[in-house]
Design a protein around this motif. Structure first.
Motif, PDB file in Angstrom:
ATOM      1  N   LEU B 365       0.835  -1.203   0.000  1.00  0.00           N
ATOM      2  CA  LEU B 365       0.000   0.000   0.000  1.00  0.00           C
ATOM      3  C   LEU B 365       0.875   1.261   0.000  1.00  0.00           C
ATOM      4  N   ALA B 366       1.968   1.209   0.762  1.00  0.00           N
ATOM      5  CA  ALA B 366       2.847   2.378   0.822  1.00  0.00           C
ATOM      6  C   ALA B 366       3.507   2.621  -0.536  1.00  0.00           C
ATOM      7  N   ILE B 367       3.993   1.538  -1.156  1.00  0.00           N
ATOM      8  CA  ILE B 367       4.607   1.678  -2.484  1.00  0.00           C
ATOM      9  C   ILE B 367       3.556   2.190  -3.470  1.00  0.00           C
ATOM     10  N   GLY B 368       2.321   1.685  -3.331  1.00  0.00           N
ATOM     11  CA  GLY B 368       1.232   2.142  -4.189  1.00  0.00           C
ATOM     12  C   GLY B 368       0.985   3.631  -4.035  1.00  0.00           C
ATOM     13  N   LEU B 369       1.032   4.098  -2.780  1.00  0.00           N
ATOM     14  CA  LEU B 369       0.804   5.525  -2.527  1.00  0.00           C
ATOM     15  C   LEU B 369       1.893   6.368  -3.192  1.00  0.00           C
ATOM     16  N   VAL B 370       3.146   5.933  -2.993  1.00  0.00           N
ATOM     17  CA  VAL B 370       4.260   6.664  -3.607  1.00  0.00           C
ATOM     18  C   VAL B 370       4.114   6.628  -5.130  1.00  0.00           C
ATOM     19  N   THR B 371       3.757   5.429  -5.639  1.00  0.00           N
ATOM     20  CA  THR B 371       3.587   5.292  -7.089  1.00  0.00           C
ATOM     21  C   THR B 371       2.515   6.248  -7.603  1.00  0.00           C
ATOM     22  N   SER B 372       1.357   6.270  -6.918  1.00  0.00           N
ATOM     23  CA  SER B 372       0.265   7.097  -7.433  1.00  0.00           C
ATOM     24  C   SER B 372       0.632   8.574  -7.360  1.00  0.00           C
ATOM     25  N   LEU B 373       1.329   8.973  -6.282  1.00  0.00           N
ATOM     26  CA  LEU B 373       1.678  10.390  -6.142  1.00  0.00           C
ATOM     27  C   LEU B 373       2.697  10.814  -7.195  1.00  0.00           C
ATOM     28  N   THR B 374       3.642   9.910  -7.514  1.00  0.00           N
ATOM     29  CA  THR B 374       4.672  10.303  -8.473  1.00  0.00           C
ATOM     30  C   THR B 374       4.233  10.040  -9.922  1.00  0.00           C
ATOM     31  N   ALA B 375       3.525   8.919 -10.121  1.00  0.00           N
ATOM     32  CA  ALA B 375       3.153   8.570 -11.493  1.00  0.00           C
ATOM     33  C   ALA B 375       2.108   9.528 -12.054  1.00  0.00           C
ATOM     34  N   SER B 376       1.397  10.255 -11.173  1.00  0.00           N
ATOM     35  CA  SER B 376       0.401  11.192 -11.686  1.00  0.00           C
ATOM     36  C   SER B 376       1.043  12.498 -12.158  1.00  0.00           C
ATOM     37  N   GLY B 377       2.349  12.623 -11.955  1.00  0.00           N
ATOM     38  CA  GLY B 377       3.035  13.860 -12.356  1.00  0.00           C
ATOM     39  C   GLY B 377       2.826  14.223 -13.820  1.00  0.00           C
ATOM     40  N   TRP B 378       2.894  13.221 -14.661  1.00  0.00           N
ATOM     41  CA  TRP B 378       2.732  13.448 -16.097  1.00  0.00           C
ATOM     42  C   TRP B 378       1.322  13.988 -16.370  1.00  0.00           C
ATOM     43  N   ALA B 379       0.332  13.349 -15.717  1.00  0.00           N
ATOM     44  CA  ALA B 379      -1.050  13.787 -15.892  1.00  0.00           C
ATOM     45  C   ALA B 379      -1.239  15.199 -15.353  1.00  0.00           C
ATOM     46  N   LEU B 380      -0.607  15.483 -14.212  1.00  0.00           N
ATOM     47  CA  LEU B 380      -0.739  16.811 -13.608  1.00  0.00           C
ATOM     48  C   LEU B 380      -0.166  17.889 -14.519  1.00  0.00           C
ATOM     49  N   SER B 381       0.984  17.580 -15.120  1.00  0.00           N
ATOM     50  CA  SER B 381       1.573  18.590 -15.993  1.00  0.00           C
ATOM     51  C   SER B 381       0.711  18.751 -17.248  1.00  0.00           C
ATOM     52  N   ALA B 382       0.077  17.664 -17.671  1.00  0.00           N
ATOM     53  CA  ALA B 382      -0.804  17.757 -18.840  1.00  0.00           C
ATOM     54  C   ALA B 382      -2.005  18.649 -18.544  1.00  0.00           C
ATOM     55  N   VAL B 383      -2.554  18.540 -17.336  1.00  0.00           N
ATOM     56  CA  VAL B 383      -3.692  19.383 -16.969  1.00  0.00           C
ATOM     57  C   VAL B 383      -3.283  20.854 -17.032  1.00  0.00           C
ATOM     58  N   GLY B 384      -2.028  21.142 -16.610  1.00  0.00           N
ATOM     59  CA  GLY B 384      -1.538  22.517 -16.679  1.00  0.00           C
ATOM     60  C   GLY B 384      -1.462  23.024 -18.111  1.00  0.00           C
ATOM     61  N   GLY B 385      -1.323  22.100 -19.056  1.00  0.00           N
ATOM     62  CA  GLY B 385      -1.193  22.511 -20.450  1.00  0.00           C
ATOM     63  C   GLY B 385      -2.517  22.653 -21.179  1.00  0.00           C
ATOM     64  N   ILE B 386      -3.629  22.391 -20.489  1.00  0.00           N
ATOM     65  CA  ILE B 386      -4.937  22.507 -21.146  1.00  0.00           C
ATOM     66  C   ILE B 386      -5.451  23.929 -20.950  1.00  0.00           C
ATOM     67  N   GLY B 387      -5.565  24.663 -22.034  1.00  0.00           N
ATOM     68  CA  GLY B 387      -5.965  26.065 -21.948  1.00  0.00           C
ATOM     69  C   GLY B 387      -7.474  26.219 -21.854  1.00  0.00           C
ATOM     70  N   MET B 388      -7.902  27.369 -21.344  1.00  0.00           N
ATOM     71  CA  MET B 388      -9.337  27.644 -21.246  1.00  0.00           C
ATOM     72  C   MET B 388      -9.971  27.804 -22.621  1.00  0.00           C
ATOM     73  N   ASP B 389      -9.134  28.141 -23.620  1.00  0.00           N
ATOM     74  CA  ASP B 389      -9.680  28.403 -24.955  1.00  0.00           C
ATOM     75  C   ASP B 389     -10.141  27.124 -25.663  1.00  0.00           C
ATOM     76  N   GLU B 390      -9.666  25.953 -25.184  1.00  0.00           N
ATOM     77  CA  GLU B 390     -10.034  24.722 -25.891  1.00  0.00           C
ATOM     78  C   GLU B 390     -11.538  24.504 -25.909  1.00  0.00           C
ATOM     79  N   VAL B 391     -12.177  24.838 -24.807  1.00  0.00           N
ATOM     80  CA  VAL B 391     -13.603  24.573 -24.686  1.00  0.00           C
ATOM     81  C   VAL B 391     -14.420  25.517 -25.580  1.00  0.00           C
ATOM     82  N   LEU B 392     -13.792  26.598 -26.046  1.00  0.00           N
ATOM     83  CA  LEU B 392     -14.516  27.542 -26.900  1.00  0.00           C
ATOM     84  C   LEU B 392     -14.882  26.927 -28.242  1.00  0.00           C
ATOM     85  N   THR B 393     -13.997  26.087 -28.741  1.00  0.00           N
ATOM     86  CA  THR B 393     -14.228  25.551 -30.077  1.00  0.00           C
ATOM     87  C   THR B 393     -14.430  24.037 -30.099  1.00  0.00           C
ATOM     88  N   HIS B 394     -13.925  23.321 -29.057  1.00  0.00           N
ATOM     89  CA  HIS B 394     -14.071  21.865 -29.066  1.00  0.00           C
ATOM     90  C   HIS B 394     -15.271  21.462 -28.236  1.00  0.00           C
TER      91      HIS B 394
END
Ligand SMILES: Nc1ncnc2c1ncn2[C@@H]1O[C@H](COP(=O)(O)OP(=O)(O)OP(=O)(O)O)[C@@H](O)[C@H]1O
Ligand SMILES: [Mg+2]
Lengths: 256, 396
Positions: B365-394
């Motif tokens: 469980l501890a390794i899982g926690l560390v994994t989830s906290l670190t492995a989500s980094g890529w997803a977190l940075s991707a969320v930062g790259g989603i602009g508000m303008d996308e929803v205007l046209t998509h």
């Protein structure tokens, strides 16, 4: 909030507690040969204007620029972007000028959060801002837009027109001082479109919201008399074009 | 925070197919790994332990006969590398003429007798007093003797052409298991062994008095010696060599045995490490893919005033929920499997074939926690790259 401000079509308001929108030379280069530019945009409380230029000219882009959802391209000259007295810029927290009580935005794509019910979607902006919800006004908006029976449904369980009305309710819930409407009735047949546009106008008047409407259908319906934002297309010698928008120039000293 | 948690959970529930796929992928990676790990803790560990920690592997055998004084044994007894040491009367085993089990009338001739004492790794239980004996399993079977039985011991001598036999009763104190000592032998106290030797050599000792206590001799020609563990055996051997004592390990492949344990540990670490890395990348990619299908919603949330930190909290919380939930589900599947393995296969030593302790569950469980906290980094940075303008046209 602004309930006391008279609603007027493009006319200079009598009372001017400060402009809702004041923009000069704000634009974005969408491609190397196409740019959308707001040369001048002034809107006073309770005023309404219509963007009715052709498809692809940049109406949605203009609304995005005004709401600061689109990041502008620097064009060399100085630009001004003031919403409700707040100078919009990169370091300014969005909720300081675009909170639910400030801007209500009905998008052309009518997006709702797919995993929330219609009712939760309508309340979402207020919940995100931690703002109080006026239950009486909420019931009024939901009643006027005929959404009462749909509140518990998920977005994929309602029609496109119903989604549009839910999006309008979401924008109106906190009585915004500025209402941005991007083709809010495009999914409806002309008769219903006129009716819903009338409801929107009615709600905006009740809330005292200034309105910017982008629509192909504004030649009829509730906003047919409303002032238009001037639009022109400028081409330079090398085939690059600029789609330029401007509200009517005001007499000296009248623009806040 | 609470709103982000609500949004995370609602999203997972709404997109239950993606949630299911995520959990299935996680279980697919984790379940075999946990079973493998349980087997490693169980049967493999036991096999390696019984192989490597077999006491006979730790034995150093004296080469040739010499004269070892009592101080030599005292010094060895105080040496921390020594597991057990006992003086011995010959460089090869002493034998008694016969052992007989009175009741069963079973008789075994020329039985090896081996001196034992406190700390003897072959003796489980109380060290035999004079008059008591431990029998190796094969000898006990041949004599049909069990602990508590009395057996007779016969010692013959031939002095000046005259044949005499001494006898005494011995109590069987216990049995030395086959895996510890494979041949026929009786383990007895040093005084009893000395009595056998003295009776054989000393005419003055008669068959009537041979069991009486006598003073210990000043020197012993040999010894029985076990290192404390396999790791210190080479060191102990060179210490002896420095004193001029030659001894060779009974096990011919000490280095190999030592390497076996080390290599097995390395192998398991490598398997676990690779599996964790694979798990990590699979989670990271899955979480990243999840944000991709939700671009428009993240863009809309931004437009409606959700700060970036709050939007990033959503995939982060989802990662933790999914990984911890996936581990819980995996355990629900794996624990009965392990119980089934243990019920179906039995380990000869009586130990569990597969073993997964609370510590291992907590560590997972501890390794899982560390994994989830670190492995989500890529997803977190991707969320930062989603602009508000996308929803205007998509469209959503
Ligand atoms: N990211 C982009 N890159 C290049 N061109 C773009 C991009 N986004 C929009 N455009 C172009 O910019 C123009 C303006 O788009 P916009 O959506 O603002 O038009 P619109 O006036 O709202 O059209 P409609 O009436 O059809 O909704 C369009 O011609 C479009 O093709
Ligand atoms: Mg548009």
């Amino acid at each position: 909030m602004n309930a006391g401000v008279a609603y007027r079509d493009g006319a200079t308001p009598v009372a001017r507690p400060g402009a809702v929108v004041r923009i000069r030379d704000l634009g974005i280069r969408l491609s190397p040969d196409y740019a959308v530019l707001i040369e001048r945009f002034d809107l006073m409380p309770g005023e309404a204007v219509v963007l009715d230029s052709g498809s692809g000219t940049g109406k949605s882009t203009v609304l995005g620029l005004i709401s600061a959802a689109i990041r502008p391209t620097p064009f060399g000259g100085e630009s001004t972007h003031v919403l409700l007295g707040v100078a919009v810029g990169p370091g300014i927290a969005r909720l300081s000028y675009a909170g639910p009580g400030q801007i209500g935005y009905v998008l052309q794509t009518n997006p709702l959060v797919p995993y929330l019910t219609v009712g939760e979607n309508i309340r979402l902006p207020s919940r995100l801002a931690g703002a109080h919800i006026d239950a009486e006004w909420q019931d009024h908006v939901i009643g006027v837009l005929g959404l009462g029976a749909l509140l518990a449904r998920r977005p994929d369980q309602v029609s496109v027109g119903q989604r549009q009305r839910a999006a309008v309710a979401r924008a109106m819930l906190a009585r915004p001082r500025l209402l941005l409407l991007d083709e809010p009735v495009s999914a409806l047949d002309p008769e219903n479109a006129d009716q819903v546009e009338g409801l929107i106008r009615h709600l905006a008047e009740d809330a005292g919201s200034a309105v910017i409407l982008a629509s192909h259908q504004a030649h009829r319906g509730a906003f047919r008399q409303t002032a238009r934002v001037a639009h022109r297309l400028e081409r330079d010698g090398e085939g690059r074009s600029r789609s330029i928008f401007a509200t009517a120039a005001r007499e000296r000293g009248q623009a806040a | 925070m609470r709103l982000a948690l609500t949004l995370s959970l609602r999203d997972l529930g709404h997109d239950w197919r993606a949630t299911f796929c995520f959990l299935a992928a996680l279980m697919g990676v984790l379940a075999p790994l946990l079973v493998l790990f349980a087997l490693k803790n169980g049967i493999i560990q036991n096999m390696v332990t019984s192989l490597v920690d077999d006491p006979s592997n730790r034995e150093l055998i004296a080469e040739g006969a010499a004269r070892y004084p009592a101080e030599f044994f005292q010094a060895l007894q105080q040496n921390p590398d020594v597991g057990f040491v006992s003086p011995s009367t010959r460089s090869i085993n002493t034998t008694v003429s016969a052992l007989r089990h009175r009741d069963a009338r079973a008789l075994e001739r020329n039985v090896s007798v081996i001196p034992t004492g406190a700390g003897d790794p072959l003796i489980a239980g109380e060290v035999p007093e004079p008059g008591a004996v431990y029998l190796s399993e094969s000898l006990a079977e041949a004599l049909s003797a069990e602990p508590g039985d009395t057996i007779e011991m016969f010692v013959d001598r031939e002095l000046s052409g005259q044949r005499e036999t001494a006898r005494r009763d011995m109590t069987v104190s216990g049995i030395v298991g086959k895996q510890l000592y494979g041949r026929d032998a009786a383990f007895l106290s040093l005084p009893d062994l000395l009595a056998v030797e003295l009776y054989r050599d000393d005419r003055a000792i008669s068959a009537d008095t041979w069991t009486e206590p006598r003073p210990a001799p000043p020197y012993y020609p040999s010894f029985r010696l076990y290192a404390r563990d396999l790791e210190v055996l080479p060191k102990l051997r060179s210490e002896l060599a420095a004193m001029g004592v030659r001894a060779r390990p009974r096990a011919q492949n000490v280095e190999l045995l030592l390497a076996l344990r080390t290599n097995l540990n390395i192998l398991f670490l490598a398997v676990a490490g690779l599996a964790c890395a694979g798990f990590w990348f699979a989670m990271a990619a899955n979480l990243r893919a999840m944000t991709e299908t939700r671009r428009v919603t993240y863009s809309l949330l931004g437009l409606l005033g959700s700060p970036l930190g709050q939007r990033r909290l959503i995939p982060l919380m989802q990662a933790v929920i999914l990984v911890q939930g996936g581990i819980a589900l995996t355990l629900l599947a794996v624990l009965p499997t392990i119980a089934g393995i243990n019920a179906y296969f039995s380990d000869p030593g009586g130990n569990a074939v597969a073993q997964l302790g609370l510590v291992h569950v907590a560590a997972t469980l501890a390794i899982g926690l560390v994994t989830s906290l670190t492995a989500s980094g890529w997803a977190l940075s991707a969320v930062g790259g989603i602009g508000m303008d996308e929803v205007l046209t998509h469209a959503a």
